[in-house]
Design a protein around this motif. Sequence first.
Motif: not given
Length: 320
Positions: A190-215
């Motif tokens: 995603v970080a290399r190629y995506a214009d848009i990242w799509n995923a299931l959200p889970g909980t806000p805390d779960h999603y925040r963690h994924k955003l940190d990993v993506l960052a």
Amino acid sequence: MQVHGNSVRFGIHSGQQVSTFDESLRIWTTAEELGYDWVSVFDHYRPPLGGPKGPCLDGPTLLGALAARTSRVRCALLVSPVTWRNPAVTATIAATIDQISHGRLELGVGAGGSDMAYAEYGIAFPPAPTRLEMLDESCQIIRRLWSDESTTFVGRHYQLTDAHLEPKPIQRHLPLVVGGEGERRSLRIVARYADIWNALPGTPDHYRHKLDVLARHCDEVGRDPADVRKSITFRVVLDDTGPRAVRRAESQLDRLGADPELRSEYLCFGTPEECFATLRPYLRLGVRDFLLGARPPVDWRTVEMFAERVVPLLRAEATN
């Protein structure tokens, strides 16, 4: 720079587990009439939901027909697994649908997941690490075929020699959506190629963690995380009162079965105001594409209530 800027969009992820084209067409035309910004189909052949004898139309063929019968909504395939076809074929299909839609296509790609077609049709389903390698190479090939005059590519899984794709997509930069949330490989792709990242959200805390990993992955590849547009797909059941929404949700889930993965896609059984409260944390976390899952049998009441009573609240919140 992020595609579509910081605008907030709302869409329907429709699926195509129907027996006739007209059933899918009704979903799309209704979504356009209700003011949705986006409608998508998936790219399964024998999806587990619906059982081994359930109906399912071909995704790219259906998408081309629906693109020709709509005029405003963005048209998307969400997502196309690398296991079905060579990425050069996928790139050509996408360029053709972008022509048909007069520049409204957004192409989603992913490593692929559960589908009964692998066993029923005898299609190879490589292990996850291999499929992720295929996805990485596919993203490179698709983008280059859309933009370069000719493409030569030598990878582990695909080889192209002086390959041409004409006509190109109408859009100067056709958005590439990458689906997945695996922390080691998927989010790096995603970080290399995506214009848009799509995923299931889970909980806000779960999603925040994924955003940190993506960052972190974006930092490693030298990309601003803000340049990756954030998109979530989810389900809700809405009604004028919470108890009525719960009763309708229980009826729907009884029809769909007890698959825990399916049930986890639901974020809210309640009123439009309760749905807004559920989705607002994701808006504040940077989500800009909210895609309501509406596979057949379509919950028309939810589709209409979401457009008429939830979308205005989220749009107003986004401008504050």
